[in-house]
Design an enzyme around this catalytic site. Structure first.
Site, mmCIF file in Angstrom:
data_model
loop_
_atom_site.group_PDB
_atom_site.id
_atom_site.type_symbol
_atom_site.label_atom_id
_atom_site.label_comp_id
_atom_site.label_asym_id
_atom_site.label_seq_id
_atom_site.Cartn_x
_atom_site.Cartn_y
_atom_site.Cartn_z
ATOM 1 N N GLY A 227 2.310 -2.520 2.811
ATOM 2 C CA GLY A 227 2.177 -1.554 1.714
ATOM 3 C C GLY A 227 0.802 -1.614 1.099
ATOM 4 O O GLY A 227 -0.117 -2.197 1.670
ATOM 5 N N ASN A 228 0.649 -0.992 -0.053
ATOM 6 C CA ASN A 228 -0.624 -1.057 -0.772
ATOM 7 C C ASN A 228 -0.324 -1.069 -2.262
ATOM 8 O O ASN A 228 0.820 -0.894 -2.672
ATOM 9 C CB ASN A 228 -1.517 0.127 -0.386
ATOM 10 C CG ASN A 228 -0.874 1.440 -0.722
ATOM 11 O OD1 ASN A 228 -0.739 1.807 -1.870
ATOM 12 N ND2 ASN A 228 -0.435 2.175 0.305
ATOM 13 N N SER A 229 -1.344 -1.285 -3.082
ATOM 14 C CA SER A 229 -1.086 -1.493 -4.509
ATOM 15 C C SER A 229 -1.248 -0.229 -5.346
ATOM 16 O O SER A 229 -1.477 -0.316 -6.542
ATOM 17 C CB SER A 229 -1.952 -2.634 -5.047
ATOM 18 O OG SER A 229 -3.244 -2.538 -4.522
ATOM 19 N N SER A 230 -1.103 0.941 -4.756
ATOM 20 C CA SER A 230 -1.174 2.160 -5.555
ATOM 21 C C SER A 230 0.052 2.252 -6.472
ATOM 22 O O SER A 230 1.188 2.164 -6.010
ATOM 23 C CB SER A 230 -1.216 3.380 -4.630
ATOM 24 O OG SER A 230 -1.188 4.543 -5.408
#
Ligand code: CTP
Length: 436
Positions: A227-230
């Site tokens: 995932g990513n931290s958006s």
């Protein structure tokens, strides 16, 4: 050069109509006074059957009346509307919408609505049958056509055991929408140094936006993912800004933990493949698609049905497959007159200039606008502020200095609006006032 007038507190008239959701307007009032707004509450007589006058007076710090006869010397039914920066009606009942649509002025709230020359926002709440009735639909259509913002109610539990469309959105989100309306007025006023600008009326009425937000998750097994931290904050701020300017907004939210934006229709997704399906389904009838979501470029080839255990043995390298480029697909399938906006969150890097990366990406994707922002070092994801350079396919480059995500959203929407008025009028028609 004359000195700019000292900033004054934005003036909000909070109209309260007679519905059970009046008790939630107390929280809207509280939120707005705590964020420094000068709020005058104007309830209807029936609103006072739900929440009494002392509550409104104590929390707003102003006297409260419902009719045009009290305080006649101040001519309150004229001055309140004239002097307001925003009139916000929470809850707007079917009866109040009908009286506003027909221009009645038989109490202080409806008289104020007639004298207001500032943005007007209605947050309806009523039973589903009343919201869906052709009479209410027609009244909502009339008010929207006149430049008022009438947000769609939320879907959920109503007063009794029933549930459906008609629920008042969360008070904090209604207050956030009000702040988004005022942020736009405030930014225009700051630009010309004259204090708050009245008259920045909605300029996106009749337009339908699809805005993706958050970050996709590509699962390896039921509990682990790439995932990513958006956080979704920028996408949600864009949705709020578009709604505050009269647009209808569908938010495609990938793993966003924030409360839903008041008035938006939110579709929840997890993976890039799900986000793609939801965006394409909604984009077919959208005038503007803004891809603010951080989409994973790759996903695992396989997803284990059960949690992968240490006892399964030493790990294999994770095999990945490329995800479709949704923005590029939207460009390829673009509807006539449709505007496509991308975001590029970049960190730059050795020998890699942020803007050069952005310019290359704009060409590669074929979008109309690309909002390039630097992430990392306290900028971008999971923070309240943002800064960006917006690149246009027409060669324009607009620098937006560090500011709130609300204001940055309005600046981006200013660029969108400027490109949304085709001389030949060939925008996609949204004629049915009942469609979301
Ligand atoms: N985007 C998309 N589909 C993808 C990846 C990205 O629609 N599979 C969209 C994003 O929502 C964003 C824009 O494309 O609006 C740019 O995303 P970004 O991740 O910066 O671009 P990439 O094409 O993935 O390029 P790279 O990762 O190589 O920088």
């Amino acid at each position: 050069m004359p000195a700019a007038s000292p900033a004054r507190r934005p003036r909000v008239v909070l109209g309260v109509a007679g519905g059970i959701a009046a008790y939630k307007a107390v929280e809207v009032l509280r939120q707005l006074t705590e964020s420094g707004h000068d709020v005058r509450v104007v309830p209807t007589d029936s609103a006072l059957r739900f929440v009494g006058e002392p509550t409104w007076a104590a929390l707003s710090g102003h006297p409260v009346s419902t009719g045009v006869w009290a305080g006649a010397a101040e001519v309150a039914h004229v001055s309140l509307g004239r002097e307001a920066d925003l009139v916000l009606v929470v809850p707007a009942t079917a009866d109040l919408l009908a009286r506003a649509a027909t221009g009645r002025a038989d109490d202080l709230l409806t008289a104020t609505l007639l004298t207001a020359r500032c943005p007007v926002v209605f947050a309806p709440a009523m039973h589903t049958e009343m919201w869906e009735h052709p009479a209410t639909r027609a009244n909502v259509g009339t008010l929207r056509a006149r430049g008022c913002v009438v947000i769609d109610p939320a879907v959920g539990r109503l007063t009794g055991a029933d549930s459906g469309a008609g629920r008042l959105p969360a008070p904090a989100e209604i207050a956030a929408l009000a702040r988004a309306v005022l942020a736009r007025a405030g930014s225009a006023a700051n630009a010309n140094g004259t204090g708050l600008a009245a008259g920045l009326m909605p300029d996106l009425t009749g337009y339908r936006f699809v805005i993706s937000a958050g970050g996709t998750r590509e699962h390896l097994d039921p509990v682990r993912f790439l995932g990513n931290s958006s956080s979704g904050r920028q996408g949600y701020a864009l949705a709020r800004a578009a709604l505050s300017r009269g647009a209808r907004v569908v938010v495609v939210a990938a793993n966003v933990a924030l409360p839903e934006v008041a008035g938006a229709h939110t579709v929840r997704v997890v993976s890039a493949v799900q986000l793609r399906a939801a965006v394409h389904a909604e984009a077919a009838t959208a005038h503007v698609v803004i891809m603010a979501a951080a989409v994973a470029d790759f996903r695992p080839v396989t997803r284990a049905a059960h949690k992968i255990k240490k006892s399964d043995g030493d790990p294999e390298p994770v095999a990945l497959v490329r995800n479709p480029d949704i923005l590029a697909e939207l460009v390829a399938a673009r509807q006539p007159g449709q505007l496509l906006v991308g975001f590029a969150a970049e960190t730059g890097g050795p020998g890699a200039d942020l803007l050069d990366l952005g310019r290359e990406k704009l060409v590669r994707k074929g979008a109309d606008l690309l909002v390039v922002n630097q992430v990392g070092d306290g900028l971008g994801f999971e923070v309240e502020d943002n800064a960006a350079v917006v690149l246009g396919s027409d060669g324009t480059e607009t620098v937006i200095g560090r500011t709130s995500k609300d204001l940055l959203s309005h600046r981006v929407l200013d660029l969108v609006t400027a490109r949304l008025a085709p001389a030949d009028g060939s925008v996609i028609a949204v004629s049915d006032s009942t469609r979301r």
